[in-house]
Design a protein around this motif. Structure first.
Motif, PDB file in Angstrom:
ATOM      1  N   ILE A  85      24.717   8.871 -10.311  1.00 55.76           N
ATOM      2  CA  ILE A  85      23.195   9.109  -9.957  1.00 55.76           C
ATOM      3  C   ILE A  85      22.310   8.441 -10.816  1.00 55.76           C
ATOM      4  O   ILE A  85      21.635   7.376 -10.595  1.00 55.76           O
ATOM      5  N   LYS A  86      22.732   8.503 -12.167  1.00 59.01           N
ATOM      6  CA  LYS A  86      21.953   7.908 -13.476  1.00 59.01           C
ATOM      7  C   LYS A  86      22.100   6.165 -13.350  1.00 59.01           C
ATOM      8  O   LYS A  86      21.365   5.652 -13.620  1.00 59.01           O
ATOM      9  N   ILE A  87      23.448   6.194 -13.073  1.00 57.36           N
ATOM     10  CA  ILE A  87      23.870   4.589 -12.992  1.00 57.36           C
ATOM     11  C   ILE A  87      23.285   3.989 -11.761  1.00 57.36           C
ATOM     12  O   ILE A  87      22.767   2.743 -11.765  1.00 57.36           O
ATOM     13  N   ASN A  88      23.183   4.615 -10.583  1.00 60.82           N
ATOM     14  CA  ASN A  88      22.161   4.093  -9.638  1.00 60.82           C
ATOM     15  C   ASN A  88      20.935   3.918  -9.916  1.00 60.82           C
ATOM     16  O   ASN A  88      20.213   2.982  -9.323  1.00 60.82           O
ATOM     17  N   LYS A  89      20.500   4.690 -10.531  1.00 56.73           N
ATOM     18  CA  LYS A  89      18.982   4.459 -11.053  1.00 56.73           C
ATOM     19  C   LYS A  89      18.629   3.563 -12.034  1.00 56.73           C
ATOM     20  O   LYS A  89      17.451   3.257 -12.242  1.00 56.73           O
ATOM     21  N   ALA A  90      19.650   3.090 -12.758  1.00 50.07           N
ATOM     22  CA  ALA A  90      19.337   2.343 -14.178  1.00 50.07           C
ATOM     23  C   ALA A  90      18.696   1.002 -13.569  1.00 50.07           C
ATOM     24  O   ALA A  90      19.273   0.554 -12.568  1.00 50.07           O
ATOM     25  N   ASP A  91      18.105   0.670 -14.521  1.00 44.38           N
ATOM     26  CA  ASP A  91      17.383  -0.876 -13.997  1.00 44.38           C
ATOM     27  C   ASP A  91      17.940  -2.118 -14.497  1.00 44.38           C
ATOM     28  O   ASP A  91      18.044  -3.078 -14.031  1.00 44.38           O
ATOM     29  N   ASN A  92      18.755  -1.866 -15.774  1.00 38.00           N
ATOM     30  CA  ASN A  92      19.487  -3.096 -16.209  1.00 38.00           C
ATOM     31  C   ASN A  92      20.914  -2.875 -16.429  1.00 38.00           C
ATOM     32  O   ASN A  92      21.366  -1.843 -16.364  1.00 38.00           O
ATOM     33  N   ILE A  93      21.564  -3.932 -16.869  1.00 34.08           N
ATOM     34  CA  ILE A  93      23.115  -3.774 -17.046  1.00 34.08           C
ATOM     35  C   ILE A  93      23.417  -3.268 -18.089  1.00 34.08           C
ATOM     36  O   ILE A  93      24.511  -2.570 -18.022  1.00 34.08           O
ATOM     37  N   ARG A  94      22.589  -3.122 -19.219  1.00 31.19           N
ATOM     38  CA  ARG A  94      22.892  -2.771 -20.460  1.00 31.19           C
ATOM     39  C   ARG A  94      22.903  -1.057 -20.177  1.00 31.19           C
ATOM     40  O   ARG A  94      24.064  -0.536 -20.722  1.00 31.19           O
ATOM     41  N   ASP A  95      22.124  -0.607 -19.669  1.00 27.65           N
ATOM     42  CA  ASP A  95      22.013   0.798 -19.369  1.00 27.65           C
ATOM     43  C   ASP A  95      23.113   1.446 -18.364  1.00 27.65           C
ATOM     44  O   ASP A  95      23.656   2.269 -18.562  1.00 27.65           O
ATOM     45  N   ILE A  96      23.488   0.527 -17.622  1.00 26.02           N
ATOM     46  CA  ILE A  96      24.465   0.721 -16.587  1.00 26.02           C
ATOM     47  C   ILE A  96      25.904   0.689 -17.508  1.00 26.02           C
ATOM     48  O   ILE A  96      26.823   1.751 -17.125  1.00 26.02           O
ATOM     49  N   ALA A  97      26.142  -0.184 -18.257  1.00 26.86           N
ATOM     50  CA  ALA A  97      27.143  -0.307 -19.226  1.00 26.86           C
ATOM     51  C   ALA A  97      27.298   1.106 -20.173  1.00 26.86           C
ATOM     52  O   ALA A  97      28.526   1.664 -20.129  1.00 26.86           O
ATOM     53  N   ILE A  98      26.218   1.242 -20.760  1.00 28.62           N
ATOM     54  CA  ILE A  98      26.396   2.393 -21.544  1.00 28.62           C
ATOM     55  C   ILE A  98      26.677   3.758 -20.773  1.00 28.62           C
ATOM     56  O   ILE A  98      27.395   4.435 -21.256  1.00 28.62           O
ATOM     57  N   LEU A  99      25.921   3.906 -19.564  1.00 28.36           N
ATOM     58  CA  LEU A  99      26.310   5.164 -18.903  1.00 28.36           C
ATOM     59  C   LEU A  99      27.624   5.195 -18.592  1.00 28.36           C
ATOM     60  O   LEU A  99      28.372   6.258 -18.302  1.00 28.36           O
TER      61      LEU A  99
END
Length: 132
Positions: free
Chosen positions: A90-104
């Motif tokens: 859910i957090k990954i789906n809500k993330a705005d940028n690729i960096r946040d997605i990678a961190i999650l």
């Protein structure tokens, strides 16, 4: 017929254990075996009544008890991991940028595997990549 009786006995023991999940200690509660025999006789009315319990029966009951506790614990742990992965999804789906997605993604994998080295190394790589 023997296999059917074994399945019934196992089901009776599992039902009893589930009702008594407050971590019964076999050493402290001496009449637990008799309670199981009573539950068996109460539940399996069409089968011959059991009056006494042998050492072989006691060992089998103990083994089933601890095996059931282990499986319940394992199932609970798996449920926690499933819930955790769903929260990360859910957090990954809500993330705005690729960096946040990678961190999650890195955090999720590290938590699921328990691999701290994986998390540390990949976070380091991500920071190094971001700085470029």
């Amino acid at each position: 017929m023997k296999r059917v009786i074994q399945k019934i006995i196992i089901q009776v023991i599992i039902i009893y254990i589930q009702k008594q999940m407050n971590h019964i200690k076999f050493q402290k509660k001496k009449n637990i075996y008799q309670e199981i025999v009573d539950k068996y006789n109460e539940t399996c009315t069409s089968l011959p009544k059991q009056s006494k319990i042998t050492d072989k029966h006691k060992k089998a009951i103990k083994r089933l008890y601890y095996h059931t506790l282990y499986n319940l614990k394992k199932s609970a742990e798996e449920a926690i991991y499933i819930k955790m992965s769903e929260q990360y999804r859910i957090k990954i789906n809500k993330a705005d940028n690729i960096r946040d997605i990678a961190i999650l993604g890195i955090e999720c994998i590290a938590k699921m595997t328990g691999d701290k080295v994986f998390e540390r190394e990949n976070m380091r790589k991500l920071v190094a990549f971001s700085d470029e």
